[in-house]
Design a protein around this motif. Structure first.
Motif, short mmCIF file in Angstrom:
data_model
loop_
_atom_site.label_atom_id
_atom_site.label_comp_id
_atom_site.label_asym_id
_atom_site.label_seq_id
_atom_site.Cartn_x
_atom_site.Cartn_y
_atom_site.Cartn_z
N ILE A 253 0.80 -1.17 -0.13
CA ILE A 253 0.09 -0.05 -0.13
C ILE A 253 1.05 1.41 -0.11
N SER A 254 1.80 1.29 0.91
CA SER A 254 2.69 2.48 0.93
C SER A 254 3.68 2.78 -0.31
N THR A 255 4.04 1.59 -0.79
CA THR A 255 4.94 1.72 -2.26
C THR A 255 4.01 2.38 -3.34
N LEU A 256 2.74 1.50 -3.23
CA LEU A 256 1.82 2.50 -4.46
C LEU A 256 1.66 3.52 -4.19
N LEU A 257 1.24 4.13 -3.25
CA LEU A 257 1.02 5.69 -2.94
C LEU A 257 2.17 6.26 -2.94
N TYR A 258 3.42 6.06 -2.63
CA TYR A 258 4.61 6.46 -2.83
C TYR A 258 5.15 6.93 -4.31
N VAL A 259 4.66 5.84 -5.09
CA VAL A 259 5.06 5.98 -6.45
C VAL A 259 4.17 6.96 -7.15
#
Length: 466
Positions: A253-259
């Motif tokens: 979830i965090s990686t998707l939002l960061y990207v």
């Protein structure tokens, strides 16, 4: 698993199982998404240019190798203490003490640093929303031109009170804060797409892959909060199932939002303006999208994000210290659970006071330098623990298994080792000094008072053959 986790302490030393998979995942997202996306994106943009988008991907992949190892050990050893507990079970008491002692420093310094950042962001919000700012005397440390950082103290003591009252209550508040900051980030993404300009991505990687790699090594530290999930192992209702789910889900979830956020931020603002700002997302909306009022919204989102990070990281620190005290490696009398609240109240209040003092008087640039090396060191030991446990106890039931062992853990070890190598020499020296102090405590106190040495079963005894 029964022969691995035999005893978690006497009555009054056992934590209540109150956390489900959704709250646990929110705990991980709450620890990961904080100062990283609101501040570090600017530093990454300065190093990689528009390639900062790939740097977030690379950092997430790097972190994923250690996350898989955490997931396997958390499912096999569901006892409070995170990397300390895993090291105790797989590598023995001395290594466990070393990593536990290290994490006490890293978590405490991290909370203080984040609290100081919270104090800075409260002023950004007040300026954007009300054209007002707190005087430096009560919002900065002495070396930064102030006297006493009251906002930093307020947030630490407020979180201390919340954590003392109860884990369930803390998890609920954290889940609300996580929901709010995800909405704020989605708001940023939606607004940014309305003013998106593809020309900002040219040239995409002005410094080539070395620039992207350098940015990834900085951005990596925006992901490391997922390990706080494992400090809640003992308070999870169904740890064997829920811990791997929460670790991996929170990282995804965090990686998707960061990207998405980094992609849209570059799409509306030049990387030069992003790298030159203390609040890069607010700058992107104000200068790129031409929506000044959105800066106030982003500042509010940063406050909420940072508050949830303070909560989760401080929660993790108290559980690690609790586990070490319960095993007799630190004063056992501190490992008591409040009969009223079901939390380690003495430890929580004690750390809350110490961290508040640190945050009030020490500048951010001094305390933030110590937040990285210990976490990477913990990742190395957890990866080693998976390899050791697979060889010494292949018979153990593993609800979650790391694929391609030992290849995946070895890659995790090498990646973390590389990042440790790139850290400043001063950070390495401070780390060594702290460990030397810890070893003195271990050989003069901990060995004599350890539950293993006194003939009492430890909460997580070393595995035979490990």
């Amino acid at each position: 698993m029964a022969d691995l986790v035999k005893d978690t302490g006497t009555e009054g030393e056992q934590l209540k199982k109150t956390i489900g998979p959704v709250a646990l995942t929110a705990l991980g997202v709450g620890a990961i998404i904080g100062t990283g996306i609101f501040v570090v994106i600017g530093q990454g943009a300065g190093l990689a240019g528009p390639g900062v988008v790939l740097a977030f991907v690379l950092a997430g992949v790097t972190c994923a190798f250690s996350a898989l190892s955490y997931a396997e050990l958390a499912a096999v050893v569901p006892v409070s203490g995170s990397a300390y507990t895993f090291s105790y079970a797989t590598l023995g008491e001395l290594i466990a003490f070393i990593i536990g002692w290290d994490l006490i420093l890293e978590y405490g310094v991290s909370v203080a640093a984040v609290a100081v950042g919270w104090g800075g962001n409260i002023n950004e919000f007040l300026k954007s929303a009300f054209d007002f700012a707190l005087p430096d005397a009560i919002s900065k440390s002495p070396s930064d031109g102030g006297v006493f950082n009251i906002p930093a103290v307020v947030v630490v003591l407020g979180i201390t009170a919340l954590l003392t009252i109860g884990t369930r209550e803390s998890a609920r508040v954290n889940a609300v804060m996580v929901g709010v900051k995800i909405v704020i980030l989605l708001f940023f993404i939606a607004v940014a797409f309305t003013a998106f300009n593809g020309s900002h991505f040219e040239p995409f990687a002005p410094k080539g892959f070395p620039g992207i790699a350098a940015a990834a090594s900085t951005i990596f530290f925006a992901y490391i909060g997922f390990d706080a999930v494992t400090t809640a192992s003992e308070e999870v209702k169904r740890p064997a199932r829920d811990l791997p789910i929460a670790i991996i889900a929170s990282l995804l979830i965090s990686t998707l939002l960061y990207v998405l956020v980094s992609f849209t931020a570059v799409g509306i603002a030049s990387t030069k303006s992003l790298s030159g700002s203390d609040a890069p997302l607010s700058t992107a909306l104000r200068e790129g999208a031409g929506i000044p009022w959105a800066g106030a919204v982003l500042s509010l989102g940063a406050l909420i994000a940072i508050t949830s990070v303070v909560l989760v990281i401080m929660y993790g620190q108290t559980r690690i210290f609790f586990a070490m005290c319960r095993d007799g490696l630190l004063p056992r009398r501190l490992a008591t659970v409040s009969p009223r609240f079901g939390t380690p109240a003495k430890i929580t209040v004690g750390f809350g006071i110490l961290i508040a003092i640190l945050a009030a008087l020490v500048p951010l640039n001094v305390i933030v330098e110590l937040t990285n090396i210990g976490t990477l060191f913990a990742f190395v030991l957890v990866n080693i623990g998976v390899i050791v446990l697979r060889r010494t106890r292949p018979d153990l039931e593993r609800p979650f298994r790391v694929p391609l062992v030992p290849v995946v853990p070895i890659i995790g070890i090498l990646l973390c080792g590389y990042l440790i190598f790139t850290l400043p020499n001063e950070t390495k020296l401070r780390f060594v000094v702290w460990l030397v102090v810890g070893l003195i405590i271990y050989f003069t106190y901990s060995r004599r008072h350890s539950r293993l040495r006194t003939g009492e079963k430890a909460a997580v005894p070393p595995i035979e053959g490990a």
